[in-house]
Enzyme design. Structure first.
Site, PDB file in Angstrom:
ATOM      1  N   SER A 182     -72.656   6.127 -46.779  1.00  0.00           N
ATOM      2  CA  SER A 182     -71.478   5.572 -46.107  1.00  0.00           C
ATOM      3  C   SER A 182     -70.404   6.631 -45.925  1.00  0.00           C
ATOM      4  O   SER A 182     -69.756   6.716 -44.873  1.00  0.00           O
ATOM      5  CB  SER A 182     -70.927   4.377 -46.895  1.00  0.00           C
ATOM      6  OG  SER A 182     -70.316   4.776 -48.118  1.00  0.00           O
TER       7      SER A 182
ATOM      8  N   ALA B 207     -76.336   4.504 -51.167  1.00  0.00           N
ATOM      9  CA  ALA B 207     -75.552   3.718 -50.209  1.00  0.00           C
ATOM     10  C   ALA B 207     -74.145   4.285 -50.083  1.00  0.00           C
ATOM     11  O   ALA B 207     -73.632   4.472 -48.976  1.00  0.00           O
ATOM     12  CB  ALA B 207     -75.512   2.260 -50.644  1.00  0.00           C
ATOM     13  N   TYR B 208     -73.510   4.572 -51.201  1.00  0.00           N
ATOM     14  CA  TYR B 208     -72.159   5.130 -51.189  1.00  0.00           C
ATOM     15  C   TYR B 208     -72.159   6.497 -50.511  1.00  0.00           C
ATOM     16  O   TYR B 208     -71.324   6.775 -49.646  1.00  0.00           O
ATOM     17  CB  TYR B 208     -71.636   5.256 -52.620  1.00  0.00           C
ATOM     18  CG  TYR B 208     -70.220   5.789 -52.714  1.00  0.00           C
ATOM     19  CD1 TYR B 208     -69.125   4.963 -52.488  1.00  0.00           C
ATOM     20  CD2 TYR B 208     -69.979   7.126 -53.021  1.00  0.00           C
ATOM     21  CE1 TYR B 208     -67.832   5.447 -52.554  1.00  0.00           C
ATOM     22  CE2 TYR B 208     -68.687   7.623 -53.090  1.00  0.00           C
ATOM     23  CZ  TYR B 208     -67.618   6.784 -52.863  1.00  0.00           C
ATOM     24  OH  TYR B 208     -66.336   7.274 -52.931  1.00  0.00           O
ATOM     25  N   SER B 209     -73.101   7.357 -50.883  1.00  0.00           N
ATOM     26  CA  SER B 209     -73.168   8.693 -50.296  1.00  0.00           C
ATOM     27  C   SER B 209     -73.406   8.619 -48.793  1.00  0.00           C
ATOM     28  O   SER B 209     -72.778   9.351 -48.017  1.00  0.00           O
ATOM     29  CB  SER B 209     -74.278   9.507 -50.967  1.00  0.00           C
ATOM     30  OG  SER B 209     -74.054   9.650 -52.356  1.00  0.00           O
TER      31      SER B 209
END
Length: 251
Positions: free
Chosen positions: A161, A157-159
């Site tokens: 985003s 999710a972080y990557s």
């Protein structure tokens, strides 16, 4: 001796500006003459940081949820009432999300990370760009991540985003290229900020092992690069992603 840029007469908005990278940027800009508005989800911390910086220049704290466009527009209007204009936007607000494999991620956790890290910069850019275009001047720095280039395991999710932030920056740079507006991103390696409290030591060790300089990047080092990105001297580069990964990035 640090390189300095003259931000006299410039007004800057820094999301997530109450602490971490955002605060380091705020300190750098206010010491160079800018007025700074610290937009933060924690209004009390934003107000306290603004009070601490007020001895060095004009600073205000504004409570805002960057994932909500109405909240962002309210913060914009409050900033315009205080400063009259917004010349600089630094999108620093973000969360790491929970470390886990994608198939174990819940839709709710996925949406939370994307809403803050990607929809947040969309909302803030949408809110301030019309004013910049009307005045034919603006500088926007979007804080992405090396994870947006390479992807980190247990951080889909972080990557995703941060990859989205890089892609959005490229598009916006082209859309505003006919104006004196520069919109760029920066992709840091892991820095020692409160966001690390959201991940475990194993994940931190993995990210550190990928950095040839074998240390975390300092928030002051990130702020130094951003100072150029939002200066008048960054007049031709737009839609670009600056590397500050300690040698990790290969492109």
């Amino acid at each position: 001796m640090a390189i300095t840029f003259d931000f006299s007469g410039r007004s800057a908005v820094i999301t997530g500006g109450a602490q971490g990278i955002g605060r380091a940027v705020a300190e750098r800009l206010i010491d160079s003459g800018a007025e700074v508005a610290l937009w933060d989800i924690n209004e009390s911390i934003a107000a306290e940081t603004a009070r601490e910086l007020s001895s060095r220049g004009k600073a205000i704290g504004v409570g805002v949820d960057v994932s909500d466009l109405t909240s962002v527009e309210t913060a914009r209007d409050a900033t315009l009432a205080a400063f009259g204009k917004i010349d600089i936007l630094v999108n620093s607000a973000g969360i790491a999300g929970r470390p886990d494999t994608l198939w174990n991620y819940t839709p709710e956790h996925w949406a939370e990370v994307l809403n803050i890290n990607l929809t947040g910069p969309f909302n803030t850019c949408k809110a301030v760009l019309p004013g910049m275009m009307e005045r034919n001047y603006g500088r926007i720095a979007n804080i992405a991540s090396i994870a947006g280039k390479e992807g980190n395991p247990n951080a889909a999710a972080y990557s995703a985003s941060k990859a989205g932030v890089i892609g959005m920056t490229k598009s916006l740079g082209k859309e505003t290229a006919s104006f004196d507006i520069a919109i760029n991103a920066i992709a840091p390696a892991v820095a020692k900020t409160k966001i690390l409290e959201q991940v475990d030591q194993k994940h931190i060790d993995y990210m550190l092992s990928k950095i040839p300089r074998n240390r975390l990047v300092l928030v002051e080092e990130i702020a130094a690069t951003i100072a150029f990105m939002v200066s008048e001297e960054c007049s031709f580069t737009t839609g670009f992603t600056f590397d500050i990964s300690g040698g990790r990035a290969t492109y």
